[in-house]
Design a protein around this motif. Structure first.
Motif, PDB file in Angstrom:
ATOM      1  N   ILE A 145       0.954  -1.234   0.208  1.00 20.06           N
ATOM      2  CA  ILE A 145      -0.120  -0.050   0.139  1.00 20.06           C
ATOM      3  C   ILE A 145       0.808   1.510  -0.012  1.00 20.06           C
ATOM      4  CG2 ILE A 145      -1.909   1.332   1.082  1.00 20.06           C
ATOM      5  CD1 ILE A 145      -2.578  -1.364   2.743  1.00 20.06           C
ATOM      6  N   ASP A 186      -9.044   9.031   0.864  1.00 20.66           N
ATOM      7  CA  ASP A 186      -8.427   9.698  -0.318  1.00 20.66           C
ATOM      8  C   ASP A 186      -8.721  10.600  -1.100  1.00 20.66           C
ATOM      9  OD1 ASP A 186     -10.437   8.311  -1.131  1.00 20.66           O
ATOM     10  OD2 ASP A 186      -9.156   6.965  -2.752  1.00 20.66           O
ATOM     11  N   ASN A 368      -2.743   4.671   8.055  1.00 21.32           N
ATOM     12  CA  ASN A 368      -2.984   4.912   6.998  1.00 21.32           C
ATOM     13  C   ASN A 368      -3.449   3.688   5.973  1.00 21.32           C
ATOM     14  OD1 ASN A 368      -2.263   7.655   4.446  1.00 21.32           O
ATOM     15  ND2 ASN A 368      -3.810   6.345   4.603  1.00 21.32           N
ATOM     16  N   GLU A 371      -6.497   1.955   7.173  1.00 20.25           N
ATOM     17  CA  GLU A 371      -7.733   2.815   6.501  1.00 20.25           C
ATOM     18  C   GLU A 371      -8.062   2.455   5.037  1.00 20.25           C
ATOM     19  OE1 GLU A 371     -10.002   5.396   8.257  1.00 20.25           O
ATOM     20  OE2 GLU A 371      -8.443   6.788   8.746  1.00 20.25           O
ATOM     21  N   ARG A 372      -6.829   2.341   4.356  1.00 23.24           N
ATOM     22  CA  ARG A 372      -7.041   1.930   3.102  1.00 23.24           C
ATOM     23  C   ARG A 372      -7.239   0.496   2.745  1.00 23.24           C
ATOM     24  NH1 ARG A 372      -5.320   4.844  -1.303  1.00 23.24           N
ATOM     25  NH2 ARG A 372      -4.700   6.813  -0.791  1.00 23.24           N
ATOM     26  N   LYS A 377      -8.560   0.382  -0.982  1.00 24.35           N
ATOM     27  CA  LYS A 377      -8.503   1.436  -1.884  1.00 24.35           C
ATOM     28  C   LYS A 377      -6.711   1.507  -1.825  1.00 24.35           C
ATOM     29  CE  LYS A 377     -12.295   4.618  -1.421  1.00 24.35           C
ATOM     30  NZ  LYS A 377     -12.688   5.842  -0.972  1.00 24.35           N
ATOM     31  N   GLY A 378      -6.114   1.509  -2.916  1.00 28.65           N
ATOM     32  CA  GLY A 378      -4.727   1.838  -3.394  1.00 28.65           C
ATOM     33  C   GLY A 378      -3.969   0.485  -2.891  1.00 28.65           C
TER      34      GLY A 378
END
Length: 418
Positions: A145, A186, A368, A371-372, A377-378
């Motif tokens: 990530i 994001d 972070n 959370e992703r 995400k990402g």
């Protein structure tokens, strides 16, 4: 009174049981995390002068962390020299990551992903963290990530308390200064940013010009910390520095001009006192206090305008609107107090992470990543090609819209009571 043999035995057993209880509590926490299948993220940070790593579960519990600071080395060299910072990262990253893993009692096979800062930052330093991380994820076949350093700073507070989107973010540090609206993990709207240098950088440069490393109270602390410390015993009214960008009705920052004002004052006082550059001035506390106040004033004014812009555009919630302040300079208590005046006047809650989480660390990168990972995400494969980006904006730039709004601020007295 002497203990009997039985009493001694019970006493020793009680002490051992307490020790075992503490150890077992820690081991139970790790075991419970693994048993419940909680996803685990290793975070790695090397964007500037801190080598950090942390292992965290998806609830935000820090299972293990390690941090190597280069501060003392860079104090001696008079600033961060990228090649030296790169070498120190290279020498320490393996040990730092290993310590974080060992302290967490987690093996690489149990990790769900590895999150690493890839932008923005010093190119040579970002490269060390990225190369190490890509080698690690390929070896253990784990998802990767990539993390935006400023995004991580902005979201750290959500690890500590349930701050809901959207909220306003002020990020101020040695390398960055920006205002943004966080609408998702994001999803950011950039309201303003520095046009030249960051506040921490400006204060560090003034501290070096004042030779504060020679001051008995400041020999082992950073320039910004030295300015804050000496300002406590200074009179800010002894010197007047013109606040930057007073005629610009936007949310951008500028600190280079202020730094030059202070340097000209230092030159003038050296001539008056008949001393050579590098000699501590008798008025050093007053200069520190005046500069700190002007930095705080400038930051507060731009933040005030950002709040009014967001309210006018309906970008902040009507219930419990929040300003989150993070980054190394956010540890400055005078600046925090100045911002509290602004948030009190505008009806916002002011939230700042603890000082240890305001500076660069592996914990914020791991969070972070968490959370992703939660939102999917990402998240990249360990086979994907990833590049670092020394310069990388945060979110969608709407600074032109803020400038076009040309919001004039109502009077607000920024007086800090000691």
């Amino acid at each position: 009174m002497q203990k009997s043999g039985l009493a001694k035995c019970l006493y020793l057993k009680l002490g051992l049981n307490r020790a075992h209880l503490c150890l077992n509590s820690y081991l139970w926490k790790s075991a419970f995390t693994r048993a419940m299948g909680s996803r685990l993220v290793l975070g790695i940070e090397t964007s500037c002068d801190e080598t950090g790593a942390a292992v965290m579960d998806e609830t935000g519990v820090i299972l293990g962390e390690s941090l190597h600071s280069q501060k003392e080395v860079h104090l001696k060299t008079g600033g961060i020299i990228p090649t030296i910072a790169q070498q120190l990262h290279r020498e320490n990253i393996g040990r730092v990551v290993q310590e974080a893993m060992e302290r967490s009692s987690i093996s690489p096979s149990q990790l769900s992903a590895v999150a690493t800062t890839v932008k923005p930052g010093l190119a040579l330093c970002l490269g060390i963290g990225l190369d190490f991380s890509l080698s690690f994820v390929k070896k253990h076949q784990k998802p990767f990530i990539p993390i935006h350093h400023m995004e991580a700073h902005a979201l750290t507070v959500r690890m500590l308390q349930p701050v809901v989107f959207p909220f306003l973010v002020l990020l101020v540090s040695g390398g960055h200064s920006l205002l943004a609206l966080a609408r998702g993990i994001d999803d950011f709207l950039l309201l303003g940013q520095t046009l030249d240098e960051a506040p921490g950088d400006a204060m560090d440069k003034v501290a070096r010009r004042l030779s504060l490393i020679k001051h008995p109270k400041c020999s082992t602390i950073s320039g910004g910390q030295a300015i804050e410390l000496l300002a406590q015993d200074g009179d800010r009214l002894k010197f007047h520095f013109r606040p930057p960008m007073g005629a610009h009705y936007d949310c951008n920052f500028s600190f280079a001009g202020l730094r030059n004002q202070v340097k000209m004052t230092i030159q003038k006082k050296e001539a008056e006192e008949g001393v050579e550059p590098g000699t501590l001035l008798s008025c050093v506390n007053d200069i520190a206090a005046a500069m700190q106040h002007t930095v705080a004033f400038h930051i507060a004014k731009r933040t005030h305008r950002a709040i009014l812009f967001c309210k006018a555009q309906g970008l902040l919630p009507s219930f419990n609107p929040t300003l989150v302040v993070s980054g190394g300079v956010a540890s400055n208590q005078y600046i925090r107090k100045t911002l509290k005046i602004v948030t009190d006047a505008t009806g916002l809650d002011l939230l700042c992470p603890p000082s240890k989480l305001c500076t660069d660390n592996g914990v914020m990168i791991a969070w972070n990543g968490v959370e992703r990972l939660r939102e999917g995400k990402g998240i990249l494969s360990y086979t994907d090609v990833v590049h670092y980006e020394p310069k990388a904006p945060l979110g969608v730039d709407i600074t032109a819209e803020v400038e076009a709004a040309a919001i004039k601020l109502p009077p607000l007295k920024l007086k800090i009571m000691d």
